[in-house]
Design a protein around this motif. Sequence first.
Motif, PDB file in Angstrom:
ATOM      1  N   ALA A  77      32.899   3.995  42.393  1.00 51.83           N
ATOM      2  CA  ALA A  77      32.118   4.671  43.430  1.00 51.83           C
ATOM      3  C   ALA A  77      33.013   5.433  44.392  1.00 51.83           C
ATOM      4  CB  ALA A  77      31.277   3.647  44.193  1.00 51.83           C
ATOM      5  N   ALA A  78      34.256   4.985  44.554  1.00 55.40           N
ATOM      6  CA  ALA A  78      35.179   5.648  45.477  1.00 55.40           C
ATOM      7  C   ALA A  78      35.803   6.905  44.876  1.00 55.40           C
ATOM      8  CB  ALA A  78      36.279   4.674  45.900  1.00 55.40           C
ATOM      9  N   VAL A  79      35.615   7.117  43.590  1.00 58.28           N
ATOM     10  CA  VAL A  79      36.187   8.287  42.909  1.00 58.28           C
ATOM     11  C   VAL A  79      35.248   9.479  43.091  1.00 58.28           C
ATOM     12  CG1 VAL A  79      36.906   9.212  40.675  1.00 58.28           C
ATOM     13  CG2 VAL A  79      37.344   6.811  41.234  1.00 58.28           C
ATOM     14  N   PRO A  80      35.765  10.681  43.355  1.00 57.52           N
ATOM     15  CA  PRO A  80      34.908  11.868  43.508  1.00 57.52           C
ATOM     16  C   PRO A  80      33.997  12.081  42.291  1.00 57.52           C
ATOM     17  CG  PRO A  80      37.137  12.354  44.218  1.00 57.52           C
ATOM     18  CD  PRO A  80      37.182  10.988  43.598  1.00 57.52           C
ATOM     19  N   ASP A  81      32.811  12.637  42.536  1.00 54.72           N
ATOM     20  CA  ASP A  81      31.819  12.821  41.472  1.00 54.72           C
ATOM     21  C   ASP A  81      32.366  13.625  40.302  1.00 54.72           C
ATOM     22  OD1 ASP A  81      30.005  11.390  42.916  1.00 54.72           O
ATOM     23  OD2 ASP A  81      28.900  13.123  43.674  1.00 54.72           O
ATOM     24  N   ASP A  82      33.080  14.719  40.598  1.00 54.29           N
ATOM     25  CA  ASP A  82      33.548  15.567  39.497  1.00 54.29           C
ATOM     26  C   ASP A  82      34.576  14.846  38.627  1.00 54.29           C
ATOM     27  OD1 ASP A  82      35.358  15.522  41.565  1.00 54.29           O
ATOM     28  OD2 ASP A  82      36.009  17.608  41.300  1.00 54.29           O
ATOM     29  N   VAL A  83      35.383  13.973  39.230  1.00 52.39           N
ATOM     30  CA  VAL A  83      36.358  13.205  38.452  1.00 52.39           C
ATOM     31  C   VAL A  83      35.640  12.182  37.576  1.00 52.39           C
ATOM     32  CG1 VAL A  83      38.337  11.644  38.582  1.00 52.39           C
ATOM     33  CG2 VAL A  83      38.126  13.538  40.200  1.00 52.39           C
ATOM     34  N   ARG A  84      34.619  11.521  38.149  1.00 49.87           N
ATOM     35  CA  ARG A  84      33.843  10.555  37.360  1.00 49.87           C
ATOM     36  C   ARG A  84      33.187  11.233  36.163  1.00 49.87           C
ATOM     37  NH1 ARG A  84      31.667   8.393  42.292  1.00 49.87           N
ATOM     38  NH2 ARG A  84      29.653   9.330  41.767  1.00 49.87           N
ATOM     39  N   ARG A  85      32.574  12.396  36.407  1.00 49.35           N
ATOM     40  CA  ARG A  85      31.900  13.106  35.305  1.00 49.35           C
ATOM     41  C   ARG A  85      32.882  13.505  34.209  1.00 49.35           C
ATOM     42  NH1 ARG A  85      28.895  15.439  39.658  1.00 49.35           N
ATOM     43  NH2 ARG A  85      30.322  17.214  39.707  1.00 49.35           N
ATOM     44  N   LEU A  86      34.062  13.990  34.619  1.00 47.74           N
ATOM     45  CA  LEU A  86      35.069  14.388  33.640  1.00 47.74           C
ATOM     46  C   LEU A  86      35.533  13.193  32.821  1.00 47.74           C
ATOM     47  CD1 LEU A  86      36.933  16.606  32.514  1.00 47.74           C
ATOM     48  CD2 LEU A  86      38.566  16.014  34.317  1.00 47.74           C
ATOM     49  N   TYR A  87      35.777  12.071  33.489  1.00 42.58           N
ATOM     50  CA  TYR A  87      36.242  10.852  32.822  1.00 42.58           C
ATOM     51  C   TYR A  87      35.207  10.367  31.817  1.00 42.58           C
ATOM     52  CZ  TYR A  87      37.831   5.981  32.392  1.00 42.58           C
ATOM     53  OH  TYR A  87      38.247   4.771  31.915  1.00 42.58           O
ATOM     54  N   ARG A  88      33.924  10.356  32.224  1.00 41.18           N
ATOM     55  CA  ARG A  88      32.880   9.888  31.316  1.00 41.18           C
ATOM     56  C   ARG A  88      32.713  10.842  30.130  1.00 41.18           C
ATOM     57  NH1 ARG A  88      27.745   9.860  29.579  1.00 41.18           N
ATOM     58  NH2 ARG A  88      26.665   7.833  29.495  1.00 41.18           N
ATOM     59  N   ASP A  89      32.751  12.133  30.412  1.00 45.69           N
ATOM     60  CA  ASP A  89      32.532  13.106  29.342  1.00 45.69           C
ATOM     61  C   ASP A  89      33.623  13.021  28.287  1.00 45.69           C
ATOM     62  OD1 ASP A  89      30.939  15.519  28.430  1.00 45.69           O
ATOM     63  OD2 ASP A  89      32.962  16.361  28.513  1.00 45.69           O
ATOM     64  N   ARG A  90      34.861  12.718  28.720  1.00 41.01           N
ATOM     65  CA  ARG A  90      35.970  12.651  27.762  1.00 41.01           C
ATOM     66  C   ARG A  90      35.777  11.512  26.765  1.00 41.01           C
ATOM     67  NH1 ARG A  90      38.553  12.303  24.267  1.00 41.01           N
ATOM     68  NH2 ARG A  90      40.791  12.581  23.876  1.00 41.01           N
ATOM     69  N   LEU A  91      35.206  10.380  27.210  1.00 38.69           N
ATOM     70  CA  LEU A  91      35.055   9.231  26.324  1.00 38.69           C
ATOM     71  C   LEU A  91      33.645   9.086  25.754  1.00 38.69           C
ATOM     72  CD1 LEU A  91      37.133   6.519  28.215  1.00 38.69           C
ATOM     73  CD2 LEU A  91      37.689   7.582  26.045  1.00 38.69           C
ATOM     74  N   ARG A 112      39.724  -0.720  25.687  1.00 38.98           N
ATOM     75  CA  ARG A 112      38.389  -1.304  25.857  1.00 38.98           C
ATOM     76  C   ARG A 112      37.944  -1.207  27.314  1.00 38.98           C
ATOM     77  NH1 ARG A 112      37.869  -6.873  22.263  1.00 38.98           N
ATOM     78  NH2 ARG A 112      38.487  -5.979  20.248  1.00 38.98           N
ATOM     79  N   VAL A 113      38.881  -1.440  28.232  1.00 38.00           N
ATOM     80  CA  VAL A 113      38.557  -1.311  29.658  1.00 38.00           C
ATOM     81  C   VAL A 113      38.152   0.122  29.976  1.00 38.00           C
ATOM     82  CG1 VAL A 113      39.519  -1.390  31.995  1.00 38.00           C
ATOM     83  CG2 VAL A 113      39.992  -3.247  30.392  1.00 38.00           C
ATOM     84  N   ASP A 114      38.856   1.093  29.394  1.00 40.59           N
ATOM     85  CA  ASP A 114      38.496   2.494  29.613  1.00 40.59           C
ATOM     86  C   ASP A 114      37.060   2.776  29.166  1.00 40.59           C
ATOM     87  OD1 ASP A 114      40.919   3.161  30.700  1.00 40.59           O
ATOM     88  OD2 ASP A 114      41.773   3.921  28.824  1.00 40.59           O
ATOM     89  N   PHE A 115      36.704   2.253  27.998  1.00 45.05           N
ATOM     90  CA  PHE A 115      35.338   2.450  27.511  1.00 45.05           C
ATOM     91  C   PHE A 115      34.318   1.786  28.436  1.00 45.05           C
ATOM     92  CE2 PHE A 115      37.195   3.190  23.128  1.00 45.05           C
ATOM     93  CZ  PHE A 115      36.689   4.463  23.003  1.00 45.05           C
ATOM     94  N   CYS A 116      34.610   0.570  28.883  1.00 47.94           N
ATOM     95  CA  CYS A 116      33.675  -0.144  29.776  1.00 47.94           C
ATOM     96  C   CYS A 116      33.446   0.643  31.065  1.00 47.94           C
ATOM     97  CB  CYS A 116      34.212  -1.537  30.099  1.00 47.94           C
ATOM     98  SG  CYS A 116      34.070  -2.726  28.762  1.00 47.94           S
ATOM     99  N   LEU A 117      34.520   1.159  31.636  1.00 44.92           N
ATOM    100  CA  LEU A 117      34.394   1.930  32.874  1.00 44.92           C
ATOM    101  C   LEU A 117      33.587   3.207  32.640  1.00 44.92           C
ATOM    102  CD1 LEU A 117      38.024   1.595  34.319  1.00 44.92           C
ATOM    103  CD2 LEU A 117      35.960   0.412  35.074  1.00 44.92           C
ATOM    104  N   ALA A 118      33.852   3.893  31.549  1.00 45.54           N
ATOM    105  CA  ALA A 118      33.141   5.136  31.273  1.00 45.54           C
ATOM    106  C   ALA A 118      31.656   4.894  31.052  1.00 45.54           C
ATOM    107  CB  ALA A 118      33.756   5.823  30.049  1.00 45.54           C
ATOM    108  N   LEU A 119      31.318   3.815  30.376  1.00 43.98           N
ATOM    109  CA  LEU A 119      29.899   3.514  30.117  1.00 43.98           C
ATOM    110  C   LEU A 119      29.155   3.129  31.408  1.00 43.98           C
ATOM    111  CD1 LEU A 119      30.188   1.491  26.801  1.00 43.98           C
ATOM    112  CD2 LEU A 119      28.969   3.657  27.106  1.00 43.98           C
ATOM    113  N   SER A 120      29.871   2.643  32.408  1.00 42.90           N
ATOM    114  CA  SER A 120      29.214   2.252  33.663  1.00 42.90           C
ATOM    115  C   SER A 120      28.911   3.435  34.553  1.00 42.90           C
ATOM    116  CB  SER A 120      30.093   1.242  34.420  1.00 42.90           C
ATOM    117  OG  SER A 120      31.301   1.851  34.836  1.00 42.90           O
ATOM    118  N   ILE A 121      29.394   4.611  34.187  1.00 48.60           N
ATOM    119  CA  ILE A 121      29.129   5.841  34.965  1.00 48.60           C
ATOM    120  C   ILE A 121      27.898   6.503  34.381  1.00 48.60           C
ATOM    121  CG2 ILE A 121      30.012   8.077  35.661  1.00 48.60           C
ATOM    122  CD1 ILE A 121      32.847   6.945  35.314  1.00 48.60           C
TER     123      ILE A 121
END
Length: 507
Positions: free
Chosen positions: A419-433, A497-506
Motif C-alpha cells: 500500500a505504501a508503494v506508488p500506484d504506477d509502480v504497483r501496476r507495473l510490478y503486477r503486470d510484469r508477473l 514464490r514471494v514475488d508471485f504472492c505479492l503480485a497476486l495481492s495487487i
Amino acid sequence: MQLTQLLAMPRLGLSPVVAPPTADVPRIRGVYTTDLPDPGRYLDGGELVLTSTTWYHEPRDADVFVAALAGAGVAALVAGTAGVGTLPAALGEACTRHGLTLLTVDDEVSFAALTETVLAALDGAARRAPSAGLHRGLVAAMASGAGAEGLVDVFARATGVWCAMLSATGRTLAGGVPEVTEQQLARAHRDALAGGGFPAVRPLTGGGLSLFPVQAPAAHRPPAGYLAASGDYRDWAPGVADAAWEACALLALDKSATQERRRIEARFLREAADLLAAGQEEPAAAHLSSLGLDPGTPLTALYLSTTGGSYGPELAATVLEDVADRVPGCSVPIAVDDGAYLMLAPTQEPRVVDAAERLAPLLGNGRAALGTGSPATGAAGLRRSIEEARHAHRVAALGTGTVRTAGTGELSSHLLLIAAVPDDVRRLYRDRLIGVLERYDAEHGSDLVGTLTAFLDASGSWQRCSEQLHVHVNTLRYRLQRVEQLTGHSLATLRDRVDFCLALSIT
C-alpha cells in the motif's frame, strides 16, 4: 386507484381470467365501455375497459381488439358474458400474448354499477387534495421545532397519504406507512438508488411506494434523506405531489442548519487532530473535551473514502454523518482530501460498514475503503489510532468488492508495504508477473492465473493442489512450467514464490 383494490371488492364479482402482474400493478385512471372492434383511438391509457364482446366473430377479432387496448396502455379489460353466454377462448389467449389483465364480471353486476363504483373511488381520492392551509401547517410544524416527525404527521393528515422520513442511507427517522415494514422501506430505498432518478416509484405487494429526495445543502452532495409515501404519486390528487416536494424542501432547510453546526464542530476537531499530530496532547485533550468527547473513554478512529459514482469522496461524509446522527458520544466527521475521519466507540464500527453498504448503489463501479485504528484512551492513544486508521485504509483500498475494510490486524501484513508503494509502480510490478499470464489466458482459454493462485494457496504442495483443481499432477506441472516460461520466474525458489504472492495481492 389500484387494480388490486377493485378486485378486493367482493360485491362486484370480478374474477381474473388472465391475472394481473405481481409487480408494477396496473393503475386505474378512468372507465371506458366499448364494443368497437378497434377502440384504440379513443383511449388515453389507464382505463378499465368494459366490453360485452359482441364485436367477436372469429379469433382474429380478439387479437385486433386486445392489441389496440394493450397499445394504448389500458389498466385491464373486463368482459361481460350476459349477452354472449360464454367468453371466447381466443380472447384469453390474446390477452396472455399481449400481457393484458382480463377479468370477468358476474351477470348480476351491471356495467353501470361497476362504472359508478370506480368513478366514486376516483372521485373520493380527488377530494383528498390538500387544502390551502397545508403550506402554513408544514411551515408551522418546522418553526415549532417538531422536525421530521411533525412534518410527516401534518402531511399525512392533510392529504391522506401515509409517509415516512428516511435518512440518506434509508433508515426510518419518522412516520411510517401502514403494512410496510422498515425492511421494505430500506429495500425500496436501495432499489431506487440502483434505478436512478427521483421521484421514484417502487412496487410493493398491494400497492406502491413513492420516494422524493430531500436535497442536500450542497449540489455535489447526495440527498440528505428521502420522503417515502404510500402509493404512486402519479395517481395522487392534484397538489399532493407539490406538497411532498415542499415538505422535502423544509426538511432540507433543517438539514442545512445541522450541516452548518457540524462544520463548526469539525473545524475544532480538525484542530484537535493537528495538535495530536504535533504531539501537543494537553491542548488536544481540551479541544476534545469541549466537543463532548471524553479522552478517558475508549475511542476508535476510522478513515473512510469513496470513489466512483456521481458523488465520489462526498459520499464518505454522508455515510459517516448518518452514523454520527445515531451514535451517542461519536465525533462529527472530519473531511479530508479523499474521504473523512470519525472517532467513535469500538463497538459501533459495524454501523459504519452497514451505512456504507446501504449507499453502495451510488458507488457504481467504484468502491468504499474503510480503515480502523485500535481502541485507545487519552490524547496519545488517539493519535496512534488515527495513524493506524490511515495506514489500514491504504490496505483496505487494495482489497476487492464494493465495500472494503481493514483493521490493525492487517498492519503486520505485507499488504501494508504494498500500500505504501506508488500506484504506477504497483501496476507495473503486477503486470510484469500476472498481466502476461492474464493475456495468455485470454488468448488461449487457459487458466494459468487460477492454477498459480491454487498452487501458492496449497503452500507449493503438488498433490494437494492437483486434488483441489481436479487435474493430474502432470497436467499441473505442465501449466506451472508455462507460468515459469512466460514470467521468467521459478516456482522452485522461495524468493520467486514471494514475488508471485505479492503480485497476486495487487488488484
